[in-house]
Design a protein around this motif. Sequence first.
Motif, short mmCIF file in Angstrom:
data_model
loop_
_atom_site.label_atom_id
_atom_site.label_comp_id
_atom_site.label_asym_id
_atom_site.label_seq_id
_atom_site.Cartn_x
_atom_site.Cartn_y
_atom_site.Cartn_z
N GLY A 227 -19.10 50.62 -19.33
CA GLY A 227 -18.32 51.59 -18.58
C GLY A 227 -16.96 51.00 -18.24
O GLY A 227 -16.77 49.78 -18.32
N TYR A 228 -16.03 51.87 -17.88
CA TYR A 228 -14.66 51.41 -17.66
C TYR A 228 -14.40 50.96 -16.24
O TYR A 228 -13.51 51.52 -15.58
CB TYR A 228 -13.67 52.53 -17.98
CG TYR A 228 -13.49 52.78 -19.45
CD1 TYR A 228 -13.17 51.75 -20.32
CD2 TYR A 228 -13.60 54.06 -19.96
CE1 TYR A 228 -12.98 52.00 -21.67
CE2 TYR A 228 -13.41 54.33 -21.31
CZ TYR A 228 -13.10 53.28 -22.15
OH TYR A 228 -12.90 53.54 -23.49
N SER A 229 -15.12 50.01 -15.73
CA SER A 229 -14.75 49.51 -14.42
C SER A 229 -14.68 47.99 -14.48
O SER A 229 -15.24 47.37 -15.38
CB SER A 229 -15.76 49.95 -13.36
OG SER A 229 -16.95 49.21 -13.51
N LEU A 230 -14.01 47.43 -13.52
CA LEU A 230 -13.92 45.98 -13.47
C LEU A 230 -15.31 45.36 -13.49
O LEU A 230 -15.58 44.44 -14.27
CB LEU A 230 -13.23 45.57 -12.17
CG LEU A 230 -11.72 45.48 -12.16
CD1 LEU A 230 -11.27 45.00 -10.80
CD2 LEU A 230 -11.24 44.53 -13.24
N ILE A 251 -11.71 40.86 -27.56
CA ILE A 251 -10.82 42.03 -27.59
C ILE A 251 -11.46 43.11 -26.71
O ILE A 251 -12.61 43.46 -26.90
CB ILE A 251 -10.67 42.56 -29.03
CG1 ILE A 251 -10.05 41.46 -29.90
CG2 ILE A 251 -9.85 43.83 -29.05
CD1 ILE A 251 -9.94 41.84 -31.37
N CYS A 252 -10.68 43.61 -25.77
CA CYS A 252 -11.25 44.59 -24.85
C CYS A 252 -10.70 45.99 -25.14
O CYS A 252 -9.54 46.14 -25.52
CB CYS A 252 -10.94 44.21 -23.41
SG CYS A 252 -11.63 42.60 -22.98
N GLY A 253 -11.53 46.95 -24.92
CA GLY A 253 -11.17 48.33 -25.20
C GLY A 253 -10.08 48.89 -24.30
O GLY A 253 -9.40 49.84 -24.66
N ASN A 254 -9.93 48.30 -23.15
CA ASN A 254 -8.75 48.63 -22.33
C ASN A 254 -8.48 47.53 -21.31
O ASN A 254 -9.23 46.56 -21.22
CB ASN A 254 -8.89 50.02 -21.68
CG ASN A 254 -9.86 50.04 -20.52
OD1 ASN A 254 -10.09 49.03 -19.84
ND2 ASN A 254 -10.44 51.20 -20.28
N ASP A 255 -7.41 47.70 -20.56
CA ASP A 255 -6.96 46.62 -19.68
C ASP A 255 -7.89 46.40 -18.51
O ASP A 255 -8.05 45.27 -18.04
CB ASP A 255 -5.55 46.92 -19.16
CG ASP A 255 -4.50 46.80 -20.24
OD1 ASP A 255 -4.81 46.26 -21.32
OD2 ASP A 255 -3.36 47.24 -19.98
N VAL A 256 -8.47 47.45 -18.01
CA VAL A 256 -9.37 47.30 -16.87
C VAL A 256 -10.57 46.45 -17.27
O VAL A 256 -10.96 45.51 -16.56
CB VAL A 256 -9.85 48.67 -16.36
CG1 VAL A 256 -10.87 48.50 -15.24
CG2 VAL A 256 -8.68 49.49 -15.87
N ALA A 258 -10.56 44.35 -19.63
CA ALA A 258 -10.05 43.00 -19.84
C ALA A 258 -9.94 42.24 -18.52
O ALA A 258 -10.28 41.06 -18.43
CB ALA A 258 -8.68 43.05 -20.53
N ALA A 259 -9.49 42.96 -17.48
CA ALA A 259 -9.39 42.31 -16.17
C ALA A 259 -10.78 41.90 -15.68
O ALA A 259 -10.96 40.80 -15.12
CB ALA A 259 -8.73 43.24 -15.16
N VAL A 279 -7.68 39.82 -24.86
CA VAL A 279 -6.62 40.82 -25.00
C VAL A 279 -7.13 42.19 -24.57
O VAL A 279 -8.32 42.46 -24.61
CB VAL A 279 -6.08 40.91 -26.45
CG1 VAL A 279 -5.50 39.58 -26.90
CG2 VAL A 279 -7.17 41.36 -27.40
N GLY A 280 -6.19 43.01 -24.14
CA GLY A 280 -6.55 44.33 -23.62
C GLY A 280 -5.94 45.44 -24.44
O GLY A 280 -5.56 45.26 -25.60
#
Lengths: 342, 342
Positions: A227-230, A251-256, A258-259, A279-280
Motif C-alpha cells: 500500500g502507498y503509505s510510509l 526501486i520504489c513505485g513512488n516517493d512515499v 521510498a521514504a 530511488v523513488g
Amino acid sequence: MPKHNADNVPTLEDVARRANVSTATVSRCLNKPDSVREGTRLRVEQAISDLGYTPNFGARALASNRTGTIGIIIPTMDNAIFAQGIQAMEEALSEQNITLLVATSGYSPEREMLKIRALVSRGVDSLALIGFDRPDTAYKFLSSRSVPFVILWNYSASSPYPCIGFDNHRAAGMIAQRVMDFGHRDIAMIAGRRAGNDRATQRVKGVENALSGQGLTLMAGGPIESGYSLDEGEAACMKLMSGPKRPTAIICGNDVLAAGVMRGVRQMGLEVPEDISIVGFDDIDLASALNPALTTVRTPHRLMGQAAAKMLLSLSELDKADTRLCFDTKLVNRGSLASVKT
Amino acid sequence: MPKHNADNVPTLEDVARRANVSTATVSRCLNKPDSVREGTRLRVEQAISDLGYTPNFGARALASNRTGTIGIIIPTMDNAIFAQGIQAMEEALSEQNITLLVATSGYSPEREMLKIRALVSRGVDSLALIGFDRPDTAYKFLSSRSVPFVILWNYSASSPYPCIGFDNHRAAGMIAQRVMDFGHRDIAMIAGRRAGNDRATQRVKGVENALSGQGLTLMAGGPIESGYSLDEGEAACMKLMSGPKRPTAIICGNDVLAAGVMRGVRQMGLEVPEDISIVGFDDIDLASALNPALTTVRTPHRLMGQAAAKMLLSLSELDKADTRLCFDTKLVNRGSLASVKT
DNA sequence: ATTTATAATGCAAGCGCTTACATTGATTGT
DNA sequence: ACAATCAATGTAAGCGCTTGCATTATAAAT
C-alpha cells in the motif's frame, strides 16, 4: 424532515421586485450581462448586493442543466501525489468560476464507481479520472450519460479516450537504466498494488523491461506489492531485506514508498546510499527533504492539472481526435543513488 | 447554450411509469424505504436498476432544501496538514451518504469569503472552517443564511461558535519548554504568516510565553514569518542564519517549515542536531521520514476530522452549548532535538 | 358484516431558476 | 413621418424532485 434554512433567503424574484424588472432580466444580468442595458444592470446589481442575494445552485442546475462544476476522483488525499495537480487544476478552474469537486476512491474500483455516480448525479459538467484501468461498466455509464471525461496520470497513444499524462512505462525504464548505470545488478522493486492500477503496473513493466535488456530480473522474483503509505513501505522493505540475498538497490513505485523504505533501511542500521541505494518516483516535495535527498523521476503534476482544467472546459466542443497529451518526465539526480560497492 | 447531456436520462417519472406507481412512491422508496410495502419497493428498485436511474441532484436540492452535502474550506491542499483530517472526515461522512465538498482559500480571507458564498449557494447543509480568525462579514453571512458551521483546528473555551480543536498556545508552549529543557537559550522561531491565522499567532505566543517564563526572548526579535512551503522554510532559515548570532535551536510553526529548515541548515554544512536543533509542529508523516526524524507535537488530525463529521451531522439539532471539543496534543520525541553543545 | 384505525399510495402544488418566444421601445433609412 | 430593423425587456412554461394532504387498501375490533 426539518429544514434549518432561514425562510428569508432572498430569491431571484425578490431581486427582480426590488430592481423593478422581471426575473428574466435579473437572470440575464447574472448570466450574460452584456445583453442588458447598463442602467438596468446597475440597478439589478445594487438590488443583489442590498439583499445579499446568492443564486440557488439547485434551481439553476435544474433549469439550465449545467452546473459549472467539474469533478475529479482521485485514489486518496492522504498522499501528496495528487495534491499539486488538483491545486493547479482548482486554480485554473476557479478563474473561470468553475467549481472542482474532489472525491476519493481509496484505490477501490467499486468505490470509484460509486463516486462516479455520485458526481454525475450532482450534475458535474465533466469529469477527470486517474488512469485507464477500470471496469467497463464505468465507461458505459459515462457514455450513456454523455458526460465528457479525461483520463489523467497516464498516456496511451491508442487510447479511445482523452488523456493527459506521461509514459509511466518509459519513465520507469529510465530510472531503472540509471540504477544499472551505477553498476547495480541486484535490484529489487517495491511497487504499489497493481490491481486496477495501470500506473503501478506499467512502472513495474518498465523496470522489468529495462532490466531484461541487460539480462537481469528483479530480485525476489518480482516486485513486492505494498500500500502507498510510509508504514507499509517500511514493512515491505523489512520483508524484502529479510530474504536470503539483499539487493544493492531498491526501486520504489513512488516517493512515499521510498521514504518508508529509507526509514526501514535506516532502522536496520544500514546507510543510504553507502549500503544500499534507493530511488523513488514522482518527485513530490518530500523527496528533496529526505536525507539523503531522493533520486527520483519528476512527473508533471501541475502541468497535468492545468492541462486537464483547460481540456475539460472545452471538452464538449472538441473533437476527441486531438485530446491526448503526453508530457515529459525527467530524472532528478540526488543523493540516494550511488555506485554499487565493489 | 448547448447542453451536452443526452436527452434520454431517465427521471423519477420514467421509473414510476415502469413500476406502475406514482412518482411520490418512487421518491419515498429512495428517501424513506420503510414507509413503502416490500412488494412495491422491490418493483421500484427493479425499475430503477433497469433504467439505470440516478436522481437529479439539483431537483432534489430544490424540492427538499437539503443537499446531503457538507462543505469544508481549508487553506490549501498542497500540504499534508489537512489531508488526514479531511480523509477521516470524508470516510465518516460517506458512511452516512453525505458528500464532502472541499474548497481552498490559499490562506486569503477574501478568497475564503468567496468560497463560503460558493458553498452556501451550492446548498451545503453545514460547513467546516479552519480557525476563528476571519472578517465579521463572514460570520454575519453564515448566520443570515442559518448555515450551521464548526470551527476546526483551534479551540477556545469562550468561543461563541462550535469548535473542535486543540490548544495551539499550550502545545507550542510545551515544545518550547522541551527545547529549553535541553539547555537551549538561543532560540529562534520560524512561523507561518500570522495575518488572519489564529493558529500561527497562538503558536508564536505560546512559544514566547514559555520563553519569557525563563527570562528569554526569541532571537532576531521575534519569529521570522514565512509561507508554508519547503522552499520558503529554507529561505527563512537562510535569512535567520545569516544574522549576527546563530541560534542553537529553531522552533518551526509546522513540520513542512521544519523540513525546509533542515534542508537549509544541511546546505550550510551544519548537522542536525549536533550543530543545531530543529523542532516542528503537527507530526505529519513527513516528520518521521526525515533524517534525523523530527521532534514535534502530534496534533489530532484524524480525530478532529471524525469529530467534525459527527458534529456537523447533528449540528442542526444540537444545542450550541456542548459543541466545543478540545483534544490533547502530545510531544513526540525524535532525533532532531538534542542537548545544546556546551 | 360493519365500523374504525392505520398503513400505503396517489395527487398536485410548488422549490428558484432559465430561456424560447412575444412584446415593447429605440434607431435607422427613406 | 413611417416602416423596417434591432436591441432590451417581459411572459410564462417548464426543469425533476419532495411532501402535505386526500384517497384508497388493509387490518383490527366489534
